[in-house]
Motif scaffolding. Sequence first.
Motif, short mmCIF file in Angstrom:
data_model
loop_
_atom_site.label_atom_id
_atom_site.label_comp_id
_atom_site.label_asym_id
_atom_site.label_seq_id
_atom_site.Cartn_x
_atom_site.Cartn_y
_atom_site.Cartn_z
N UNK A 10 -91.74 -83.91 18.98
CA UNK A 10 -91.06 -82.98 18.13
C UNK A 10 -89.73 -83.58 18.04
N UNK A 11 -88.89 -82.70 17.15
CA UNK A 11 -87.71 -83.25 16.89
C UNK A 11 -86.36 -82.97 17.79
N UNK A 12 -86.28 -81.42 17.98
CA UNK A 12 -85.19 -81.11 18.53
C UNK A 12 -85.78 -80.00 19.59
N UNK A 13 -85.00 -80.07 20.71
CA UNK A 13 -85.16 -79.08 21.58
C UNK A 13 -85.64 -79.23 22.97
N UNK A 14 -86.75 -78.79 23.24
CA UNK A 14 -87.59 -78.87 24.64
C UNK A 14 -88.93 -79.28 24.26
N UNK A 15 -89.89 -79.26 25.37
CA UNK A 15 -91.28 -79.70 25.34
C UNK A 15 -92.07 -78.34 25.31
N UNK A 16 -92.98 -78.43 24.60
CA UNK A 16 -94.20 -77.32 24.37
C UNK A 16 -95.37 -77.92 24.34
N UNK A 17 -96.45 -77.24 24.57
CA UNK A 17 -97.64 -77.84 24.78
C UNK A 17 -98.86 -76.85 23.98
N UNK A 18 -99.80 -77.57 23.45
CA UNK A 18 -101.03 -76.79 22.89
C UNK A 18 -102.27 -77.14 23.40
N UNK A 19 -103.25 -76.14 23.87
CA UNK A 19 -104.41 -76.09 24.39
C UNK A 19 -105.40 -75.81 23.37
N UNK A 20 -106.47 -76.55 23.49
CA UNK A 20 -107.61 -76.39 22.50
C UNK A 20 -108.46 -75.11 22.97
N UNK A 21 -108.32 -74.90 24.35
CA UNK A 21 -109.29 -73.79 25.01
C UNK A 21 -108.43 -73.55 26.27
N UNK A 22 -108.47 -72.46 26.65
CA UNK A 22 -107.85 -71.91 28.08
C UNK A 22 -108.55 -72.42 29.12
N UNK A 23 -108.04 -72.95 30.01
CA UNK A 23 -108.40 -73.44 31.51
C UNK A 23 -107.59 -72.70 32.28
N UNK A 24 -108.16 -71.86 33.31
CA UNK A 24 -107.25 -71.11 34.19
C UNK A 24 -106.35 -72.32 34.84
N UNK A 25 -104.98 -71.79 35.19
CA UNK A 25 -104.21 -72.48 35.87
C UNK A 25 -103.40 -73.70 35.12
N UNK A 26 -103.89 -74.13 33.97
CA UNK A 26 -103.18 -75.29 33.22
C UNK A 26 -101.90 -74.77 32.74
N UNK A 27 -101.71 -73.54 32.29
CA UNK A 27 -100.43 -73.21 31.90
C UNK A 27 -98.98 -73.37 32.89
N UNK A 28 -99.76 -73.11 34.17
CA UNK A 28 -98.85 -73.16 35.27
C UNK A 28 -98.49 -74.32 35.70
N UNK A 29 -99.49 -75.39 35.68
CA UNK A 29 -99.56 -76.86 35.85
C UNK A 29 -98.42 -77.35 35.20
N UNK A 30 -98.44 -77.14 33.75
CA UNK A 30 -97.73 -77.72 32.63
C UNK A 30 -96.21 -77.25 32.95
N UNK A 31 -96.12 -76.04 33.03
CA UNK A 31 -94.70 -75.67 33.74
C UNK A 31 -94.23 -76.28 34.57
N UNK A 32 -94.72 -76.44 35.68
CA UNK A 32 -94.43 -77.23 36.97
C UNK A 32 -94.13 -78.58 36.65
#
Length: 456
Positions: A185-207
């Motif tokens: 991206x251009x400005x700011x911070x990191x973000x993520x997009x998933x094509x499907x939900x996998x339990x635990x992945x959102x927490x993993x990415x934040x970590x």
Amino acid sequence: MTPDDISCHLRRVPEIDRICTVDEVNAAVDELVAELPEVCRVRRVGASRRGEALRLLSVGHGARTALVIGCPHPNEPIGLLTVTHLARLVAETPELRDGIGFSWHFIPCIDPDGTRLNEGWFAGPHTIRRYHSEFYRPALRDQPEWTFPVLDERAHFDRTLPETEALARVIDELRPALQYSLHNADFGGVFFILGREVPGVADDLARVATQVGVPLSLGPVDTLGWPVLGPAVYLMPPAEVLIAANSQGAQARHGGSSAHYADRYGTTSLITEVPFWHDERASDAGDSGRSYAEVLRTTARQLRADAGALDEVRQRIRTRVPSPMPAAAADFIEQAGAFAAAHEAIAATVGARTATVAEVFGAESVVHMMRLRTAGVLRRQLALDGEAHAVIDVVDALFDQWCAQAGEALSERAFPLRQLVSMQIAAALAVAARLVESTEDGQVTSEASATAARTQ
């Protein structure tokens, strides 16, 4: 793979002093294959519209497959570096291949034609003005990432590109467990997009974002209104929904994404959007004291005003030298309208609540992004034409004004390249490890089988 394991692997990423070019990433691939032929191999899988070879680097022989795609958008070249360093890391580390049973496959650059048109700013200085002076991003219909067929009467698209067709063939062959599209991206911070939900992945990415020290982007930019799986983690909507939103009732401007296409194989698709410039406001969840609805309505009005002014200028330009710049400018103007419509739609749903600082930053950065991209490619077209246009002074004045305003409103403090590459590598390793764990306990296997059955 534990967080300590990932940190240990990241320590092997060297300092990086500049963004590499298409030729340099290809040379790095050839060097790796020559050094480690027992685990690395490369082959041609297609050609770009201008005839440049599209290549697939394969590392390891595991039963699970990961497909990593570099430069899905040619103005987002951090992925060239990530491909180079992640491929070498897994080639030199049996634990990342045999230890987790993965083979890793890399398309170093899926859009070499477009990426070469951005190489003028790669060496820096990395200022907002320099970036947009040498900027190119194709119209949506010319993007390999967004031209997969969608055969639905509500949102029909079948104008695929040679690059898209090559990528589709690779996906069909590999049926990847993990597909990883490298964006920035251009400005700011990191973000993520998933094509499907996998339990635990959102927490993993934040970590792992905390591990690497890249703040999360907590105010949506181009994911406004998308389902949220966790802080700065979004679920990609269906292709039909996105096509309808971006086309505003007109002919479809794009098709499905690589994530939509790979979904037929039960693939977990990940996008990591690393920011080029750091701005603390992107991760500030504090109260801005401003009405979120009014913030969104204000940015929608500005987007429409800018688009109107730029479209008036664009229509006065009589292109003398053929190039992809005019189509890109026209598409950006349409995209600004789609952003404005999205801002207005969300404004109608948020009630009287106040916006966070990050939400204000996300909404307002869209305005800077769209006006500068459009004015930048119009200037490049006028320079190519090489003759005086009646509107050249108008475009230059708008570009100068908007660069100055962006310089005052936004940070130009660029993240170290090593930090951005480490962020993308850490996300890949964390999700791969989670998929191994989930497959072993049956969570993903069942879901993938059900998806495959539904699409057959």
